[in-house]
Scaffold this motif. Sequence first.
Motif, short mmCIF file in Angstrom:
data_model
loop_
_atom_site.label_atom_id
_atom_site.label_comp_id
_atom_site.label_asym_id
_atom_site.label_seq_id
_atom_site.Cartn_x
_atom_site.Cartn_y
_atom_site.Cartn_z
N LYS A 56 0.92 -1.06 0.02
CA LYS A 56 0.05 0.05 -0.09
C LYS A 56 0.81 1.29 0.01
O LYS A 56 0.66 2.13 -0.67
CB LYS A 56 -0.86 -0.15 1.37
CG LYS A 56 -1.95 1.35 1.35
CD LYS A 56 -2.75 1.17 2.37
CE LYS A 56 -3.64 2.10 2.59
NZ LYS A 56 -4.87 2.08 3.46
N ALA A 57 2.11 1.11 0.94
CA ALA A 57 2.65 2.71 0.88
C ALA A 57 3.68 2.59 -0.32
O ALA A 57 3.76 3.54 -0.82
CB ALA A 57 3.77 2.25 2.05
N GLY A 58 4.21 1.46 -0.87
CA GLY A 58 4.78 1.39 -2.19
C GLY A 58 4.03 1.89 -3.45
O GLY A 58 4.41 2.58 -4.07
N LEU A 59 2.95 1.43 -3.40
CA LEU A 59 1.76 1.86 -4.46
C LEU A 59 1.62 3.39 -4.47
O LEU A 59 1.30 3.92 -5.36
CB LEU A 59 0.75 0.76 -4.39
CG LEU A 59 -0.47 1.18 -5.51
CD1 LEU A 59 0.20 0.92 -6.87
CD2 LEU A 59 -1.45 0.39 -5.29
N ALA A 60 1.43 3.88 -3.32
CA ALA A 60 1.07 5.11 -3.02
C ALA A 60 2.33 6.09 -3.56
O ALA A 60 1.96 7.06 -4.17
CB ALA A 60 0.73 5.71 -1.75
#
Length: 112
Positions: A56-60
Amino acid sequence: MATQKKMLTTKETAEQLGIDPKALRVFLRTAQGAALVERDGKAKYAIPASNVSKIKAGLAAHTKAAEARKAAKAAQEAAEPDLEPQDNEDTTPEDDELEEVGDDEELEEDDE
């Protein structure tokens, strides 16, 4: 006895993240995304449930960087002069003379 980690599919992970599975797969093809998953055969991703928050963090971050690149490209294109010739209906007297000369030359060739 070894404990097995819970593995998720891209569809399950995308549902948890509230995104389209295709968008998730695009991120998983990046170096950052690939480091967070395992491959299950040739085409499928096996995603450890413990990595969902990291994904989720990497995708953001990936999405933010992609938007910044897109904005920079749009700004660059807007700043570049338009080098395409404009289709202008207004003709000058010289243009009319050139057209007349061209018409005469065609007629002389037909007479021969």
